[in-house]
Design a protein around this motif. Sequence first.
Motif, mmCIF file in Angstrom:
data_model
loop_
_atom_site.group_PDB
_atom_site.id
_atom_site.type_symbol
_atom_site.label_atom_id
_atom_site.label_comp_id
_atom_site.label_asym_id
_atom_site.label_seq_id
_atom_site.Cartn_x
_atom_site.Cartn_y
_atom_site.Cartn_z
ATOM 1 N N ARG A 15 10.485 9.845 1.939
ATOM 2 C CA ARG A 15 10.888 10.591 3.137
ATOM 3 C C ARG A 15 9.882 10.433 4.281
ATOM 4 N NH1 ARG A 15 8.230 15.419 3.776
ATOM 5 N NH2 ARG A 15 6.863 16.048 2.046
ATOM 6 N N MET A 16 8.671 9.941 3.970
ATOM 7 C CA MET A 16 7.644 9.749 4.984
ATOM 8 C C MET A 16 7.712 8.368 5.644
ATOM 9 S SD MET A 16 5.898 12.552 5.091
ATOM 10 C CE MET A 16 4.368 12.075 5.908
ATOM 11 N N VAL A 17 8.607 7.521 5.110
ATOM 12 C CA VAL A 17 8.707 6.141 5.601
ATOM 13 C C VAL A 17 9.956 5.977 6.476
ATOM 14 C CG1 VAL A 17 8.819 3.715 4.937
ATOM 15 C CG2 VAL A 17 7.572 5.342 3.505
ATOM 16 N N LYS A 18 9.793 5.306 7.616
ATOM 17 C CA LYS A 18 10.929 5.071 8.511
ATOM 18 C C LYS A 18 10.918 3.620 9.001
ATOM 19 C CE LYS A 18 8.372 6.831 12.535
ATOM 20 N NZ LYS A 18 8.347 7.835 13.610
ATOM 21 N N PRO A 19 12.060 3.129 9.432
ATOM 22 C CA PRO A 19 12.126 1.750 9.938
ATOM 23 C C PRO A 19 11.301 1.596 11.215
ATOM 24 C CG PRO A 19 14.316 2.598 9.458
ATOM 25 C CD PRO A 19 13.385 3.767 9.420
ATOM 26 N N SER A 20 10.886 0.387 11.477
ATOM 27 C CA SER A 20 10.137 0.094 12.699
ATOM 28 C C SER A 20 11.093 -0.086 13.873
ATOM 29 C CB SER A 20 9.322 -1.191 12.517
ATOM 30 O OG SER A 20 8.830 -1.646 13.756
ATOM 31 N N PRO A 21 10.746 0.431 15.044
ATOM 32 C CA PRO A 21 11.603 0.207 16.226
ATOM 33 C C PRO A 21 11.617 -1.260 16.639
ATOM 34 C CG PRO A 21 9.527 1.226 16.874
ATOM 35 C CD PRO A 21 9.569 1.251 15.383
ATOM 36 N N PHE A 22 10.649 -2.031 16.130
ATOM 37 C CA PHE A 22 10.572 -3.447 16.455
ATOM 38 C C PHE A 22 11.210 -4.321 15.381
ATOM 39 C CE2 PHE A 22 6.827 -1.446 18.431
ATOM 40 C CZ PHE A 22 7.127 -1.712 19.754
ATOM 41 N N PRO A 55 0.490 3.218 9.557
ATOM 42 C CA PRO A 55 0.526 4.657 9.833
ATOM 43 C C PRO A 55 0.919 4.928 11.286
ATOM 44 C CG PRO A 55 -1.751 3.870 9.754
ATOM 45 C CD PRO A 55 -0.890 2.722 9.344
ATOM 46 N N VAL A 56 1.814 5.888 11.465
ATOM 47 C CA VAL A 56 2.223 6.342 12.796
ATOM 48 C C VAL A 56 2.269 7.865 12.750
ATOM 49 C CG1 VAL A 56 3.545 4.264 13.377
ATOM 50 C CG2 VAL A 56 4.674 6.129 12.145
ATOM 51 N N ALA A 57 2.573 8.467 13.886
ATOM 52 C CA ALA A 57 2.663 9.926 13.929
ATOM 53 C C ALA A 57 3.738 10.416 12.961
ATOM 54 C CB ALA A 57 2.995 10.378 15.345
ATOM 55 N N HIS A 58 3.398 11.374 12.144
ATOM 56 C CA HIS A 58 4.322 12.020 11.202
ATOM 57 C C HIS A 58 4.829 11.068 10.110
ATOM 58 C CE1 HIS A 58 4.165 15.171 14.160
ATOM 59 N NE2 HIS A 58 4.778 14.418 15.058
ATOM 60 N N GLY A 59 4.044 10.093 9.723
ATOM 61 C CA GLY A 59 4.480 9.261 8.602
ATOM 62 C C GLY A 59 4.060 7.811 8.705
ATOM 63 N N PHE A 60 4.953 6.937 8.230
ATOM 64 C CA PHE A 60 4.650 5.508 8.179
ATOM 65 C C PHE A 60 5.853 4.700 8.659
ATOM 66 C CE2 PHE A 60 2.186 7.730 5.000
ATOM 67 C CZ PHE A 60 0.908 7.208 5.154
ATOM 68 N N GLU A 61 5.554 3.527 9.190
ATOM 69 C CA GLU A 61 6.585 2.632 9.705
ATOM 70 C C GLU A 61 6.616 1.364 8.869
ATOM 71 O OE1 GLU A 61 6.269 1.114 13.775
ATOM 72 O OE2 GLU A 61 7.111 3.020 14.414
ATOM 73 N N LYS A 83 1.685 -0.989 0.883
ATOM 74 C CA LYS A 83 0.417 -1.518 1.374
ATOM 75 C C LYS A 83 0.263 -1.000 2.805
ATOM 76 C CE LYS A 83 -2.202 -5.836 1.703
ATOM 77 N NZ LYS A 83 -2.180 -7.287 1.470
ATOM 78 N N ILE A 84 -0.728 -0.158 3.013
ATOM 79 C CA ILE A 84 -0.902 0.505 4.309
ATOM 80 C C ILE A 84 -1.960 -0.249 5.113
ATOM 81 C CG2 ILE A 84 -1.413 2.674 5.472
ATOM 82 C CD1 ILE A 84 -0.892 3.996 2.644
ATOM 83 N N ARG A 85 -1.587 -0.624 6.363
ATOM 84 C CA ARG A 85 -2.510 -1.388 7.191
ATOM 85 C C ARG A 85 -2.360 -0.962 8.656
ATOM 86 N NH1 ARG A 85 -1.679 -7.724 7.220
ATOM 87 N NH2 ARG A 85 -2.116 -7.420 4.991
ATOM 88 N N GLU A 86 -3.469 -0.906 9.361
ATOM 89 C CA GLU A 86 -3.458 -0.619 10.799
ATOM 90 C C GLU A 86 -3.008 -1.880 11.541
ATOM 91 O OE1 GLU A 86 -3.927 2.017 12.537
ATOM 92 O OE2 GLU A 86 -4.963 3.451 11.246
ATOM 93 N N LEU A 87 -1.904 -1.767 12.266
ATOM 94 C CA LEU A 87 -1.371 -2.929 12.988
ATOM 95 C C LEU A 87 -0.853 -2.504 14.360
ATOM 96 C CD1 LEU A 87 0.701 -4.480 10.059
ATOM 97 C CD2 LEU A 87 -1.324 -5.530 11.093
ATOM 98 N N THR A 92 2.896 -6.264 14.379
ATOM 99 C CA THR A 92 4.046 -5.836 13.576
ATOM 100 C C THR A 92 5.231 -6.768 13.803
ATOM 101 O OG1 THR A 92 3.378 -3.513 13.619
ATOM 102 C CG2 THR A 92 5.701 -3.955 13.186
ATOM 103 N N TYR A 93 5.510 -7.042 15.053
ATOM 104 C CA TYR A 93 6.654 -7.898 15.407
ATOM 105 C C TYR A 93 6.449 -9.314 14.882
ATOM 106 C CZ TYR A 93 10.678 -9.289 18.243
ATOM 107 O OH TYR A 93 11.917 -9.720 18.658
ATOM 108 N N GLU A 94 5.229 -9.834 14.991
ATOM 109 C CA GLU A 94 4.923 -11.190 14.526
ATOM 110 C C GLU A 94 5.108 -11.315 13.008
ATOM 111 O OE1 GLU A 94 1.623 -12.224 18.012
ATOM 112 O OE2 GLU A 94 0.979 -11.715 15.976
#
Length: 286
Positions: A15-22, A55-61, A83-87, A92-94
Motif C-alpha cells: 500500500r506504500m508503493v505507487k506507480p511513477s508519474p514518469f 522514496p517520495v513523500a508518503h511512500g515509494f515510487e 530495492k530502494i534507491r535515491e534517484l 528514473t525516466y532513463e
Amino acid sequence: MENFDSSIIEPIEMRMVKPSPFEVRHKIDKKGSEFRSLVKSISEHGLLQPILVRPVAHGFEIVAGYRRFEACRSLRWRHIQSKIRELSDKQTYEIQLTENIQRQSFTPLEEAEAFKKYVDDFGWGGVSELASKIEKSEEYVSHRIQLLKLPSDAKKQLMQNMISVSQSLELLGVPSDEQAEMTRRIYDEKLTVKQIRSIKKAKVSKKDVLETKKEQSHKITKKTKLGLKMALTRIDSVANEAHTISDPKIRSEVVTYMMDLRYKLHELLDETIHFERVTLKKNLKL
C-alpha cells in the motif's frame, strides 16, 4: 572516484508503493498469457528479483518492475521485496526507458513518444545524450521521433504491423497530400523500401520536368504580355499625335481607328492572361 551503490533491499508494504508519474508504459494486459505466466511463476517460485523504487513523500515510487508489482498485487501480497534507491526524475525516466527497450515491450510509436518526452517535453537532453543513455544510435532515436509526424492512417497501420518502421519512414518524404495513397499502395502492393524509393524518385523527376515546362511557359507568356503592353503604350502615343490633325473628318477617322486597335490589343492581353491562369495551368497538371 568510485560510485558506490547505496541502495537498500527490504520488503515494503504494497500500500506504500505507487506507480511513477514518469512511467513510460503503464498499459498491461492482465488477461494476456504473458502476464498470467508471470503471476504463475511468482506464485510458484516467489519474486526472484526485487522491484526498484525511490522514496517520495508518503511512500515509494516504482522505477522498474511495474509488471512484477502488479503480478504480486494480483496475488494479494501485503509486502514486496524492493530495492530502494535515491534517484532524480531524469534518472528514473532513463532507467524505465532502458528496461522497456531491453524487454522489447515498446511498440515503435510508444518508443517514439517516450523519446520525444525526454528530448522535447521534459528537456532532459538532446538526441545524442539519449542515444548514449539507452545504448542506441542517434539515427535510431531521431528516426523513431520522426514517426510521430506520420498521418493517422499510417500510424494505425504501423501499430497493426501492416507496414514496417522502414516503410513508414519512407512515407515522410512523400508530399502530405499523397501520403494516404502511398500508404495504401505500400500495404496493397507489398512494396519494399527499394520500390517505394523508386516511386518517389520517379515522382520527383516528373515534377522536375513539369517545373521546367512551367518555367518555360511562364517565361513566354510574360514576354507576350510585356510586348502587348508596350504596343498599347505606343498606340496611345500615336493616338495623341492623331489629335493634332487639322482636318476634323480625317482626325476623327484616325482617332477612331487608333482606339479600335487599342481595344483589340486589350482583348489580346486579356486572352493571354486567361491562357496563363487557366489553360496553361490545366495542361501542366496532365
